[in-house]
Scaffold this motif. Structure first.
Motif, PDB file in Angstrom:
ATOM      1  N   ARG A 138       0.827  -1.180  -0.122  1.00 25.47           N
ATOM      2  CA  ARG A 138      -0.254  -0.228   0.031  1.00 25.47           C
ATOM      3  C   ARG A 138       0.966   1.362  -0.017  1.00 25.47           C
ATOM      4  N   GLU A 139       0.304   2.393  -0.746  1.00 26.19           N
ATOM      5  CA  GLU A 139       1.013   3.911  -0.790  1.00 26.19           C
ATOM      6  C   GLU A 139       0.059   4.809   0.133  1.00 26.19           C
ATOM      7  N   GLU A 140       0.675   5.601   1.017  1.00 24.56           N
ATOM      8  CA  GLU A 140      -0.403   6.463   1.347  1.00 24.56           C
ATOM      9  C   GLU A 140      -0.297   7.886   0.476  1.00 24.56           C
ATOM     10  N   VAL A 141      -1.062   8.176  -0.064  1.00 27.48           N
ATOM     11  CA  VAL A 141      -1.190   9.458  -1.083  1.00 27.48           C
ATOM     12  C   VAL A 141      -2.119  10.574  -0.672  1.00 27.48           C
ATOM     13  N   ARG A 142      -1.355  11.808  -0.911  1.00 21.72           N
ATOM     14  CA  ARG A 142      -1.987  12.788  -0.812  1.00 21.72           C
ATOM     15  C   ARG A 142      -2.711  13.395  -2.351  1.00 21.72           C
ATOM     16  N   ILE A 143      -3.955  13.569  -2.498  1.00 17.53           N
ATOM     17  CA  ILE A 143      -4.488  13.749  -3.721  1.00 17.53           C
ATOM     18  C   ILE A 143      -5.204  15.203  -3.712  1.00 17.53           C
ATOM     19  N   THR A 144      -4.732  16.059  -4.776  1.00 15.65           N
ATOM     20  CA  THR A 144      -5.413  17.326  -4.736  1.00 15.65           C
ATOM     21  C   THR A 144      -6.101  17.262  -6.173  1.00 15.65           C
ATOM     22  N   ALA A 145      -7.272  17.096  -6.135  1.00 14.87           N
ATOM     23  CA  ALA A 145      -8.245  17.177  -7.432  1.00 14.87           C
ATOM     24  C   ALA A 145      -8.829  18.658  -7.643  1.00 14.87           C
ATOM     25  N   ALA A 146      -8.530  19.295  -8.844  1.00 14.84           N
ATOM     26  CA  ALA A 146      -9.200  20.449  -9.105  1.00 14.84           C
ATOM     27  C   ALA A 146      -9.820  20.298 -10.644  1.00 14.84           C
ATOM     28  N   VAL A 147     -11.061  21.099 -10.516  1.00 19.03           N
ATOM     29  CA  VAL A 147     -11.730  21.209 -11.841  1.00 19.03           C
ATOM     30  C   VAL A 147     -12.135  22.665 -11.944  1.00 19.03           C
ATOM     31  N   LEU A 148     -12.635  22.564 -13.439  1.00 17.71           N
ATOM     32  CA  LEU A 148     -13.228  24.129 -13.482  1.00 17.71           C
ATOM     33  C   LEU A 148     -14.536  23.808 -14.226  1.00 17.71           C
ATOM     34  N   ARG A 149     -15.453  24.763 -13.963  1.00 18.05           N
ATOM     35  CA  ARG A 149     -16.915  24.564 -14.572  1.00 18.05           C
ATOM     36  C   ARG A 149     -16.905  24.055 -15.921  1.00 18.05           C
ATOM     37  N   ASP A 150     -16.048  24.679 -16.769  1.00 11.25           N
ATOM     38  CA  ASP A 150     -16.062  24.079 -18.331  1.00 11.25           C
ATOM     39  C   ASP A 150     -15.790  22.612 -18.453  1.00 11.25           C
ATOM     40  N   GLY A 151     -15.402  21.990 -17.236  1.00 11.37           N
ATOM     41  CA  GLY A 151     -15.153  20.527 -17.424  1.00 11.37           C
ATOM     42  C   GLY A 151     -13.608  20.136 -17.514  1.00 11.37           C
ATOM     43  N   SER A 152     -12.822  21.043 -17.417  1.00 14.68           N
ATOM     44  CA  SER A 152     -11.333  20.809 -17.554  1.00 14.68           C
ATOM     45  C   SER A 152     -11.060  20.275 -15.886  1.00 14.68           C
ATOM     46  N   LYS A 153     -10.195  19.372 -15.812  1.00 17.57           N
ATOM     47  CA  LYS A 153      -9.761  18.685 -14.685  1.00 17.57           C
ATOM     48  C   LYS A 153      -8.072  18.323 -14.595  1.00 17.57           C
ATOM     49  N   GLU A 154      -7.720  18.421 -13.343  1.00 17.44           N
ATOM     50  CA  GLU A 154      -6.167  18.323 -12.994  1.00 17.44           C
ATOM     51  C   GLU A 154      -6.072  17.627 -11.600  1.00 17.44           C
ATOM     52  N   ILE A 155      -5.140  16.687 -11.582  1.00 18.21           N
ATOM     53  CA  ILE A 155      -4.935  16.034 -10.186  1.00 18.21           C
ATOM     54  C   ILE A 155      -3.273  16.084 -10.013  1.00 18.21           C
ATOM     55  N   ALA A 156      -3.150  16.282  -8.933  1.00 16.27           N
ATOM     56  CA  ALA A 156      -1.554  16.500  -8.176  1.00 16.27           C
ATOM     57  C   ALA A 156      -1.713  15.239  -7.359  1.00 16.27           C
ATOM     58  N   LEU A 157      -0.996  14.610  -7.519  1.00 17.92           N
ATOM     59  CA  LEU A 157      -0.935  13.277  -6.404  1.00 17.92           C
ATOM     60  C   LEU A 157       0.491  13.078  -5.986  1.00 17.92           C
ATOM     61  N   ARG A 158       0.724  13.069  -4.583  1.00 20.44           N
ATOM     62  CA  ARG A 158       2.017  12.999  -3.793  1.00 20.44           C
ATOM     63  C   ARG A 158       1.941  11.716  -3.239  1.00 20.44           C
ATOM     64  N   LEU A 159       2.997  10.828  -3.287  1.00 20.95           N
ATOM     65  CA  LEU A 159       3.289   9.824  -2.426  1.00 20.95           C
ATOM     66  C   LEU A 159       3.861  10.294  -1.066  1.00 20.95           C
ATOM     67  N   ARG A 160       3.552   9.701  -0.067  1.00 18.55           N
ATOM     68  CA  ARG A 160       4.100   9.899   1.484  1.00 18.55           C
ATOM     69  C   ARG A 160       5.614   9.340   1.165  1.00 18.55           C
ATOM     70  N   SER A 161       5.913   8.468   0.362  1.00 16.64           N
ATOM     71  CA  SER A 161       7.143   7.764   0.457  1.00 16.64           C
ATOM     72  C   SER A 161       8.150   8.687  -0.196  1.00 16.64           C
ATOM     73  N   LYS A 162       7.535   9.640  -1.152  1.00 14.40           N
ATOM     74  CA  LYS A 162       8.402  10.427  -2.017  1.00 14.40           C
ATOM     75  C   LYS A 162       7.804  11.741  -1.839  1.00 14.40           C
ATOM     76  N   ASP A 163       7.898  12.334  -0.635  1.00 19.48           N
ATOM     77  CA  ASP A 163       7.157  13.602  -0.315  1.00 19.48           C
ATOM     78  C   ASP A 163       8.011  14.760  -0.484  1.00 19.48           C
ATOM     79  N   VAL A 164       8.189  14.969  -1.961  1.00 20.37           N
ATOM     80  CA  VAL A 164       9.006  16.167  -2.265  1.00 20.37           C
ATOM     81  C   VAL A 164       8.384  16.787  -3.578  1.00 20.37           C
ATOM     82  N   ALA A 165       8.275  17.929  -3.768  1.00 23.83           N
ATOM     83  CA  ALA A 165       7.522  18.688  -4.906  1.00 23.83           C
ATOM     84  C   ALA A 165       7.879  18.143  -6.086  1.00 23.83           C
TER      85      ALA A 165
END
Length: 187
Positions: A138-165
């Motif tokens: 298993r991997e602990e992750v932080r998910i940042t999900a972002a969307v716009l009204r026009d349907g655009s979407k983006e995810i930023a996914l950070r693994l706890r085991s690789k916690d650097v930008a």
């Protein structure tokens, strides 16, 4: 609703990309400063130029007054209700017209591809949650999900085991169920 002033002032170290990608990465960086094992956080995404025009005082507070750059300004919302399931909470949201999009930060456990082959059959939700929590890969992750009204979407996914930008993964389809749930808040 907070004024967003606790978000990073300098995101110049973030990779270039669309305004939505930059907003997702900015929120991910902010969440990284808070640490792990935190509840979900919700953000409104406001068009920065529209904010400068509509409320110069707040734009100045957020450091946007002197900028002419297009972009999105994340504004953190009040805490999510304790004990309420995330999907039920998202079903209660209605955004005003001034909100161009929204973002959600959640922490989850993820399993590598192929792990489902050893999934216990006919297990209850509680049993599946325990199986994932105890899975050796298993991997602990932080998910940042972002969307716009026009349907655009983006995810930023950070693994706890690789916690650097520089190790943050991005892409519009990394967690499709979550972005679809956020898009439904604009319907």
């Amino acid at each position: 609703m907070s004024d967003g002033s606790n978000l990073p002032d300098d995101v110049s170290t973030l990779p270039a990309g669309s305004p939505l990608t930059r907003a997702a990465l900015e929120i991910d960086e902010y969440a990284a400063t808070l640490g792990w094992d935190l509840p979900a956080r919700l953000f409104a995404l406001v068009d920065s130029a529209a904010l400068r025009k509509a409320d110069p005082r707040i734009a100045k507070q957020l450091g946007l007054a002197d900028s002419t750059e297009p972009g999105l300004t994340p504004v953190e919302q009040d805490e999510l209700p304790a004990g309420m399931e995330l999907d039920k909470f998202l079903g209660t949201i209605a955004w005003p017209d001034a909100v161009a999009g929204c973002a959600l930060v959640v922490e989850r456990l993820m399993l590598p591809p192929g792990a489902e082959q050893s999934r216990p059959r006919n297990a209850s939700d509680a049993q599946l949650a325990e199986w994932v929590a105890n899975h050796p890969k298993r991997e602990e992750v932080r998910i940042t999900a972002a969307v716009l009204r026009d349907g655009s979407k983006e995810i930023a996914l950070r693994l706890r085991s690789k916690d650097v930008a520089r190790e943050v993964l991005t892409g519009p389809d990394l967690v499709p169920g979550l972005t679809e749930a956020l898009l439904a808040t604009f319907v």
